[in-house]
Enzyme design. Structure first.
Site, PDB file in Angstrom:
ATOM      1  N   LYS A   4       0.820  -1.213   0.000  1.00  0.00           N
ATOM      2  CA  LYS A   4       0.000   0.000   0.000  1.00  0.00           C
ATOM      3  C   LYS A   4       0.852   1.261   0.000  1.00  0.00           C
ATOM      4  O   LYS A   4       0.445   2.275  -0.561  1.00  0.00           O
ATOM      5  CB  LYS A   4      -0.966   0.000   1.183  1.00  0.00           C
ATOM      6  N   LYS A  46      -5.844 -10.178  -7.992  1.00  0.00           N
ATOM      7  CA  LYS A  46      -7.088 -10.408  -7.269  1.00  0.00           C
ATOM      8  C   LYS A  46      -8.145  -9.371  -7.698  1.00  0.00           C
ATOM      9  O   LYS A  46      -7.814  -8.209  -7.916  1.00  0.00           O
ATOM     10  CB  LYS A  46      -6.779 -10.264  -5.760  1.00  0.00           C
ATOM     11  N   LYS A  65     -12.119  -4.328  -4.913  1.00  0.00           N
ATOM     12  CA  LYS A  65     -13.131  -3.288  -5.018  1.00  0.00           C
ATOM     13  C   LYS A  65     -12.515  -1.916  -5.269  1.00  0.00           C
ATOM     14  O   LYS A  65     -13.199  -0.988  -5.643  1.00  0.00           O
ATOM     15  CB  LYS A  65     -14.084  -3.272  -3.823  1.00  0.00           C
TER      16      LYS A  65
END
Ligand code: TRP
Length: 335
Positions: free
Chosen positions: A115, A197, A200
């Site tokens: 991140k 993956k 969202k």
């Protein structure tokens, strides 16, 4: 909460609209677990702000996500459904646990490294201490099991390390949780880049199927799904050589309950042109009742807010018990 049953806690961040991956990877198994366990299912909004959010969107998505939880089959009478920020004990325990977590441990977390690379302009302290808040989420409820995707397993492990350290100093305060990766918690990959993956917060809207997508959008995304250039165009499960096809087979399998062998047989000699829309249709049918029920529930904001209020009250009751014990152990003066 029923005596004798084990306790589960899990959560999803309301940081994006829920996807096929969230449903097959989490929600569906949450529903299956809810008979057998005492379940706390959370909306992890405190975690969401480690990445900048648009406030109005976060608020809207939070209420929508509650509606989806219920529409997907989580009975608010049998499960404790709650919003993390509604239960102050999460932030309070996280602070205490911060003082029992090592800088070095947090620096090694792979999600932090990923991140930070993705949000180079906003590597804030919350992103760094994210696993500590997650440990607080889990430990407050003395959870036995934590259903998570494989990417979150490291967070459950650090939670155990923190709990073990704390228990080592103060005696048995926290139950040690086990990560639980549900069998049906298949890892669903992006339809356009099947090596990643389905997420969202994906930037490619075609890679990701949202639970509340309209049927025509779902069909379009599946028809465009990446397969491979194999000239035989044969529906065969080989994740290394044919990741796109394998992903579609997994989705079709979980959506219909058919085995991979049955699917190969069903499409033998038919090719991708027939296969892709069939997967789309299966997903449309899987989502239809959830979407309709979510739409219906969203008409009744007061009902959804009532669920959150009742959930926060039940969650607080359990969480406060643990927090009081912790405050006493570390030596805070009685209030
Ligand atoms: N970090 C989890 C995720 O992004 C969400 C989460 C927050 C969670 N707190 C939790 C999951 C506690 C399980 C238990 O997927």
């Amino acid at each position: 909460m029923e005596q004798g049953k084990k306790t589960i806690l899990s959560g999803i961040q309301p940081s994006g609209d829920l996807t096929l991956g969230s449903y097959l990877g989490a929600l569906k198994s949450w529903v299956e677990l809810s008979e057998e366990y005492n379940c706390y299912y959370m909306l992890a909004d405190l975690h969401s702000i480690t990445v900048r959010q648009v406030p109005a969107d976060l608020r809207r998505r939070t209420l929508t996500q509650v509606a989806v939880y219920v529409a997907a089959g989580l009975d608010p009478e049998k499960n404790v459904l709650f919003v993390q920020s509604h239960v102050p004990a999460h932030a309070e325990l996280a602070w205490v646990l911060n003082c029992y977590t090592m800088f070095g441990e947090l620096s090694r977390m792979t999600q932090f490294k990923d991140k930070s690379a993705k949000n180079a302009e906003n590597i804030n302290a919350g992103l760094f201490t994210y696993p500590v808040l997650m440990a607080a989420d889990i430990l407050l409820y003395q959870a036995d099991l934590v259903p998570v995707g494989a990417d979150q397993k490291q967070h459950v492990e650090i939670c155990r390390d923190i709990a073990t350290r704390f228990n080592g100093i103060y005696g048995d305060v926290f139950r040690l949780p086990e990560p639980f990766i549900p069998r049906s918690g298949a890892r669903i990959m992006s339809l356009t880049s099947p090596e990643h993956k389905m997420s969202k917060s994906d930037t490619d809207p075609n890679g990701c199927v949202y639970l509340l997508d309209k049927p025509e959008d779902i069909m379009r995304k599946f028809k465009k799904a990446v397969t491979d250039s194999d000239t035989e165009r044969c529906v065969h499960y080989d994740p290394a050589a044919k990741p796109g096809v394998a992903n579609l087979m997994t989705i079709y399998s979980v959506a219909t309950g058919k085995s991979l062998d049955e699917i190969e047989a069903e499409f033998s000699g038919l090719g991708y042109g027939a296969f892709k829309p069939r997967v789309g249709e299966a997903v449309v049918e899987l989502f239809r009742p959830i979407r309709e029920e979510t739409d219906r529930l969203l008409q009744d904001k007061a009902y959804l807010e009532g669920i959150c209020r009742a959930g926060a009250e039940k969650a607080s009751c359990a969480a406060e018990r643990t927090l009081r014990k912790v405050y006493k152990k570390v030596g805070f003066a009685a209030r």
